[in-house]
Design an enzyme around this catalytic site. Structure first.
Site, mmCIF file in Angstrom:
data_model
loop_
_atom_site.group_PDB
_atom_site.id
_atom_site.type_symbol
_atom_site.label_atom_id
_atom_site.label_comp_id
_atom_site.label_asym_id
_atom_site.label_seq_id
_atom_site.Cartn_x
_atom_site.Cartn_y
_atom_site.Cartn_z
ATOM 1 N N HIS A 83 3.057 9.979 6.266
ATOM 2 C CA HIS A 83 2.757 11.157 5.481
ATOM 3 C C HIS A 83 1.558 11.959 5.980
ATOM 4 O O HIS A 83 1.304 13.051 5.485
ATOM 5 C CB HIS A 83 2.557 10.801 3.999
ATOM 6 C CG HIS A 83 3.244 11.795 3.094
ATOM 7 N ND1 HIS A 83 3.590 11.517 1.798
ATOM 8 C CD2 HIS A 83 3.612 13.082 3.317
ATOM 9 C CE1 HIS A 83 4.144 12.584 1.241
ATOM 10 N NE2 HIS A 83 4.181 13.546 2.143
ATOM 11 N N ASP A 106 6.060 11.397 -4.587
ATOM 12 C CA ASP A 106 5.486 10.247 -3.890
ATOM 13 C C ASP A 106 5.105 9.178 -4.922
ATOM 14 O O ASP A 106 4.746 9.513 -6.050
ATOM 15 C CB ASP A 106 4.220 10.725 -3.148
ATOM 16 C CG ASP A 106 3.774 9.817 -2.012
ATOM 17 O OD1 ASP A 106 3.236 10.357 -1.026
ATOM 18 O OD2 ASP A 106 3.951 8.573 -2.109
ATOM 19 N N HIS A 108 2.545 7.525 -4.328
ATOM 20 C CA HIS A 108 1.096 7.566 -4.064
ATOM 21 C C HIS A 108 0.566 9.000 -4.090
ATOM 22 O O HIS A 108 1.323 9.942 -3.873
ATOM 23 C CB HIS A 108 0.813 6.949 -2.689
ATOM 24 C CG HIS A 108 1.476 5.628 -2.462
ATOM 25 N ND1 HIS A 108 2.727 5.513 -1.863
ATOM 26 C CD2 HIS A 108 1.094 4.371 -2.759
ATOM 27 C CE1 HIS A 108 3.071 4.240 -1.800
ATOM 28 N NE2 HIS A 108 2.094 3.519 -2.343
ATOM 29 N N ASP A 110 -1.988 10.132 -2.032
ATOM 30 C CA ASP A 110 -2.299 10.570 -0.651
ATOM 31 C C ASP A 110 -3.463 11.554 -0.606
ATOM 32 O O ASP A 110 -3.438 12.513 0.173
ATOM 33 C CB ASP A 110 -1.053 11.176 -0.001
ATOM 34 C CG ASP A 110 0.048 10.144 0.196
ATOM 35 O OD1 ASP A 110 1.086 10.503 0.803
ATOM 36 O OD2 ASP A 110 -0.108 9.003 -0.258
ATOM 37 N N HIS A 123 -2.313 8.162 6.422
ATOM 38 C CA HIS A 123 -1.180 8.571 5.571
ATOM 39 C C HIS A 123 -1.570 8.582 4.097
ATOM 40 O O HIS A 123 -0.842 9.120 3.275
ATOM 41 C CB HIS A 123 0.036 7.675 5.814
ATOM 42 C CG HIS A 123 -0.134 6.264 5.340
ATOM 43 N ND1 HIS A 123 0.925 5.402 5.247
ATOM 44 C CD2 HIS A 123 -1.225 5.553 4.945
ATOM 45 C CE1 HIS A 123 0.503 4.226 4.809
ATOM 46 N NE2 HIS A 123 -0.803 4.296 4.620
ATOM 47 N N ASP A 214 7.926 12.005 0.001
ATOM 48 C CA ASP A 214 7.706 10.682 0.582
ATOM 49 C C ASP A 214 8.863 9.815 0.106
ATOM 50 O O ASP A 214 9.074 9.673 -1.107
ATOM 51 C CB ASP A 214 6.378 10.120 0.072
ATOM 52 C CG ASP A 214 6.002 8.801 0.732
ATOM 53 O OD1 ASP A 214 4.792 8.583 0.943
ATOM 54 O OD2 ASP A 214 6.898 8.000 1.039
ATOM 55 N N ASP A 216 9.188 6.877 -0.252
ATOM 56 C CA ASP A 216 8.794 5.779 -1.157
ATOM 57 C C ASP A 216 8.626 6.237 -2.603
ATOM 58 O O ASP A 216 8.297 5.440 -3.484
ATOM 59 C CB ASP A 216 7.554 5.021 -0.648
ATOM 60 C CG ASP A 216 6.252 5.791 -0.767
ATOM 61 O OD1 ASP A 216 5.356 5.513 0.053
ATOM 62 O OD2 ASP A 216 6.087 6.647 -1.664
ATOM 63 N N GLU A 259 7.789 8.933 5.805
ATOM 64 C CA GLU A 259 7.706 7.486 5.617
ATOM 65 C C GLU A 259 9.013 6.713 5.748
ATOM 66 O O GLU A 259 9.092 5.574 5.319
ATOM 67 C CB GLU A 259 6.997 7.141 4.290
ATOM 68 C CG GLU A 259 5.576 7.660 4.198
ATOM 69 C CD GLU A 259 4.564 6.900 5.062
ATOM 70 O OE1 GLU A 259 4.955 5.912 5.712
ATOM 71 O OE2 GLU A 259 3.393 7.309 5.089
HETATM 72 N N1 LIG Z 1 -3.398 4.608 -1.299
HETATM 73 C C1 LIG Z 1 -3.018 3.742 -0.221
HETATM 74 C C2 LIG Z 1 -1.581 3.925 0.175
HETATM 75 C C3 LIG Z 1 -1.272 5.184 0.840
HETATM 76 C C4 LIG Z 1 0.231 5.353 1.004
HETATM 77 C C5 LIG Z 1 0.567 6.490 1.884
HETATM 78 B B1 LIG Z 1 2.032 7.082 1.672
HETATM 79 O O1 LIG Z 1 2.106 7.630 0.353
HETATM 80 O O2 LIG Z 1 2.227 8.119 2.600
HETATM 81 O O3 LIG Z 1 2.999 6.047 1.814
HETATM 82 C C6 LIG Z 1 -3.028 2.284 -0.686
HETATM 83 C C7 LIG Z 1 -4.310 1.612 -0.731
HETATM 84 N N2 LIG Z 1 -4.179 0.392 -1.545
HETATM 85 C C8 LIG Z 1 -5.500 -0.034 -1.985
HETATM 86 C C9 LIG Z 1 -5.419 -1.276 -2.828
HETATM 87 C C10 LIG Z 1 -4.701 -2.391 -2.104
HETATM 88 C C11 LIG Z 1 -3.338 -1.940 -1.605
HETATM 89 C C12 LIG Z 1 -3.460 -0.675 -0.804
HETATM 90 C C13 LIG Z 1 -3.958 3.981 0.945
HETATM 91 O O4 LIG Z 1 -3.856 3.272 1.934
HETATM 92 O O5 LIG Z 1 -4.781 4.902 0.837
HETATM 93 MN MN LIG Z 2 2.652 5.047 5.867
HETATM 94 MN MN LIG Z 3 2.965 9.634 0.920
HETATM 95 MN MN LIG Z 4 3.929 6.931 -0.652
#
Ligand SMILES: N[C@](CCCC[B-](O)(O)O)(CCN1CCCCC1)C(=O)O
Ligand SMILES: [Mn+2]
Ligand SMILES: [Mn+2]
Ligand SMILES: [Mn+2]
Length: 291
Positions: A83, A106, A108, A110, A123, A214, A216, A259
């Site tokens: 992403h 999404d 998330h 992001d 991402h 996304d 997901d 993704e």
């Molecule tokens: N918010 C997350 C996931 C981002 C997903 C990106 B997408 O939407 O493009 O797929 C998750 C961080 N998170 C913190 C607590 C432990 C698990 C991971 C991060 O890494 O910043």
């Molecule tokens: Mn990713």
């Molecule tokens: Mn995303």
């Molecule tokens: Mn996501």
């Protein structure tokens, strides 16, 4: 963040993307893959951000391509890739259509900044580079100088959130970003959520729309081949409905599909994920369930 999303576009092409879009009577042009040269020793001197130079170069190339496609009067379909691709696609879209709004579908948010991210994966950060109100809090990363923040918080609406980090929650609440999490989808239903989102973003119904989808956001049973699956996602009906409604405005100008990661899961998982992504795409480009 997991390797493998670079194979997303080819998996969708092999799944019959071009044929399906042509089957909708569209004039389809495949602009090919965006150049994303990777750099060696790609790390930041003191921020926990992973491969920033790679993301910066890719973002600049994506922005140029998206700008050209939209300037040529076409609707742009940008295939990820993770992403972080949205940094370039939204920036490129804003150069062509400064007034556009963003529907971010999404699990998330992001919107982590390089300092609020616990993973350092870019991402999870794309929106933080684009939102004007956040700029005082964004560390300047080398290579990202080309980006001019192009979105205000009021130009963004989330649909499908169900895994938001504490730092992101603070940002969303502080900036008042409109967000329709899976709770709202369950409480109000997808029709009300889409209506509310679009009325909030563009009450006059005149602005170009950027849909950043996304994969997901969909339930993991529909999109198992993705890096950060979260249970309790959108059904394919809800996903298709969002796309049909945005397409029906006639103002859907840029669509990201992010993704899709064919390196994750088995053959069947890949097939399910690709078919879900193809369904989302065709419903953005005129496909309707009543035919
Ligand atoms: N918010 C997350 C996931 C981002 C997903 C990106 B997408 O939407 O493009 O797929 C998750 C961080 N998170 C913190 C607590 C432990 C698990 C991971 C991060 O890494 O910043
Ligand atoms: Mn990713
Ligand atoms: Mn995303
Ligand atoms: Mn996501």
């Amino acid at each position: 963040a997991k390797p493998g999303t670079e194979h997303g576009p080819d998996a969708l092409r092999e799944g019959g993307l071009i044929k399906k879009l042509m089957g909708l009577g569209l004039d389809v042009h495949d602009y090919g893959d965006v150049g994303t040269p990777s750099h060696e020793d790609d790390h930041h001197f003191d921020l926990p951000v992973k491969n920033p130079k790679h993301v910066a170069t890719a973002s600049e190339n994506i922005a140029a391509d998206v700008y050209n496609v939209i300037k040529s009067g076409r609707t742009c379909l940008a295939l990820g890739g993770d992403h972080s691709m949205a940094i370039g696609s939204i920036f490129g879209h804003s150069l062509a259509e400064p007034e556009h709004v963003v529907v971010w579908v999404d699990a998330h948010a992001d919107i982590n900044t390089p300092l609020t991210s616990s993973s350092g994966n870019m991402h999870g950060m794309p929106l933080s580079f684009l939102v004007k109100e956040l700029q005082p809090y964004i560390s300047k990363l080398p290579g990202f100088e080309f980006i001019k923040p192009c979105l205000s918080a009021k130009n963004i609406a989330y649909i499908g959130l169900r895994d938001v980090d504490p730092g992101e929650r603070y940002i969303i609440e502080k900036l008042g970003i409109q967000s329709f999490s899976m709770s709202e989808v369950d409480r109000h239903g997808i029709k009300d959520v889409v209506e509310k989102a679009m009325h909030y973003l563009d009450p006059e119904g005149v602005k170009p729309i950027h849909l950043s989808f996304d994969i997901d956001a969909l339930d993991p049973s529909l999109a198992p081949s993705t890096g950060t699956p979260v249970p309790g996602g959108l059904s394919i009906r809800e996903g298709n409905y969002i796309c049909e409604e945005l397409a029906a405005t006639g103002r859907l100008t840029c669509v990201d599909i992010a993704e899709v990661n064919p390196s994750l899961g088995n053959e069947r998982d890949n097939l399910i994920t690709v078919n879900s992504a193809l369904s989302i795409i065709t419903h953005c480009f005129g496909g309707r369930r009543q035919g």
